[in-house]
Design an enzyme around this catalytic site. Structure first.
Site: not given
Length: 469
Positions: A52, A131, A133, A214, A221, A270, A340, A358, A360
């Site tokens: 359904d 990645e 967390e 973390e 993580e 990330h 970062r 990457e 982020r």
């Protein structure tokens, strides 16, 4: 097990008792139907299973509710949490009248994104390395009502005692605020727990890499190896299931909520991405941070469409409590090698094969099929239109003078803003029929319900600020 025949043989040889058919809704939640093994045969894989669709938010209306689950035999895995031998199989969704893939099925959208990539001739493989967390608490209590709204989280890792009685007393080893990155036990109380989580995730067919504590107290993580877009999304769904159930078995509670604790780091996801063609890495070259021109255009597309992407990569009202200054959450839409504080980072790599981008700003609440597909579509739009990402920002963006910071575009500040951005900037998603207007409109309508609920609900912080005005 790549074929239905192989799966059926495994069921018989290993005396599997139940088959658990799973699928993902637009919000990213897994649903399941469990069949006795005696009811599953070759026809089940060929013809599918009816269910359904009107009971799934954002899908069918009650007058056209029939839908079909088609099991993907390549996803079959033994479930480690059930008392009876159970095999899990992830399914795609078809329209029963036409036999065509359902346009609002997130896994189907991910498949169309992969097909579109191949059709462009740019590349034939998109690798994704997420990645995620998450937090694990000893308990989580919350209430929601017109006269009583509250929540309470407890954990032996929190910086201060909460008055909770614990057998054996309190050990005194507590992780201080923003000081939880990579401590060893006994400060890191989750070593064995994360090991169990990684082990059961591996047992369910996901190629795992590592685990660690973390930044925030009670935050963790698990890392998995990169894979194709579709398989990585399948793996994230499996990992989340394993984390939630492993914590539950240990008498704890896990959450992928991006920002459950005020003042602490939130849980991001990330997303590392690379394109390959004919077995060669397309992102390796001689430009900034040893990237290719195509990789920089890919970044340009992501930066250009980031605010629309937020609707999929940061799909909850809570997501925007993570995307605030003062933490590692990347607000500024810039790119750099190793930095970062930039929303697009180019990690250090020792070989051309490891060259990647990457992204982020995504978080762990994202529906992986939609998030990975949308980011790919933005990147491909960047390559096809040769979108210049601008100059790299190598300095710490958090320390820039306010005037310079204001010149850099930012991610959205709320889910409402993200949904408005998606509504206006959707053409890149429609390329190749990957996303269509029907799905985008239905998704915006579904998520706006969450926006409205939050905006109309008084918050405890408002009582603190305004009760005695």
């Amino acid at each position: 097990m790549q074929t239905a025949k192989a799966v059926l043989k495994f069921i018989k040889d290993d005396e599997v008792q139940y088959i658990d058919f799973r699928f993902t809704d637009p919000r990213g939640k897994w649903h399941h139907i469990t069949y006795d093994a005696s009811m599953v045969d070759q026809a089940t894989f060929a013809n599918g299973i009816m269910f359904d669709g009107s009971s799934i938010a954002g899908w069918k209306t009650v007058n056209e509710s029939d839908m079909t689950l088609i099991p993907d035999p390549a996803t079959a895995q033994v479930v480690p949490f059930t008392s009876a031998p159970t095999l899990m199989i992830i399914c795609d969704i078809l329209e029963p009248k036409t036999g065509e893939p359902y346009n609002r099925d997130p896994r189907g959208i991910a498949k169309r994104a992969e097909a579109y990539l191949n059709s462009t001739g740019i590349a034939d493989r998109n690798y994704v390395g997420p990645e995620p967390e998450f937090f694990v608490f000893d308990s989580a209590e919350f209430t929601f009502g017109p006269y009583h709204t509250s929540f309470k989280l407890t954990s032996s890792e929190l910086p201060i005692g909460d008055g909770t009685h614990r057998e054996g007393g309190h050990h005194g080893h507590r992780i201080q605020s923003k000081a939880g990155y990579l401590p060893v036990p006994p400060l890191d109380s989750g070593q064995d727990m994360r090991g169990m989580m990684l082990a059961v995730t591996k047992a369910m067919g996901v190629i795992v890499e590592k685990h660690h504590h973390e930044v925030a107290p009670a935050q963790h993580e698990l890392s998995i190896q990169y894979d194709t877009l579709l398989r990585s999304a399948d793996s994230i769904q499996t990992l989340k299931y394993c984390v939630l159930n492993a914590a539950h078995q240990l008498g704890k509670t896990a959450t992928f909520m991006p920002k459950p604790v005020y003042g602490e780091s939130g849980s991001g996801m990330h997303v590392h991405q690379s394109l390959w063609k004919d077995g060669k890495p397309l992102f390796a070259g001689n430009e900034h941070a040893s990237l290719s021109r195509e990789a920089l255009w890919y970044i340009g597309g992501i930066i250009k469409h980031a605010r629309a992407l937020n609707a999929f990569t940061n799909p909850t009202t809570n997501s925007y409590k993570r995307l605030v200054p003062g933490h590692e959450a990347p607000l500024l839409l810039a790119y750099s090698g190793g930095n970062r504080s930039a929303s697009c980072r180019i990690p250090f790599a020792t070989s051309p094969e490891a060259r990647r981008v990457e992204v982020r700003f995504p978080d762990s609440a994202a529906n992986p099929y939609l998030a990975f597909a949308a980011v790919l579509m933005a990147g491909l739009d960047g390559i096809l239109n040769k979108i210049d990402p601008g100059v790299p920002m190598n300095q710490d963006l958090y320390e820039l003078p306010q005037g310079e910071q204001q010149e850099i575009p930012t991610v959205c500040g709320s889910l409402r803003a993200a949904l408005v951005s998606l509504d206006k900037d959707r053409a890149f998603l429609r390329a190749g029929g990957v996303f269509d207007d029907d799905f985008i409109d239905s998704y915006i309508k579904l998520k706006m319900q969450e926006v409205t609920l939050l905006e109309r609900t008084p918050q405890s912080s408002e009582f603190k600020m305004y009760y005695s005005v």
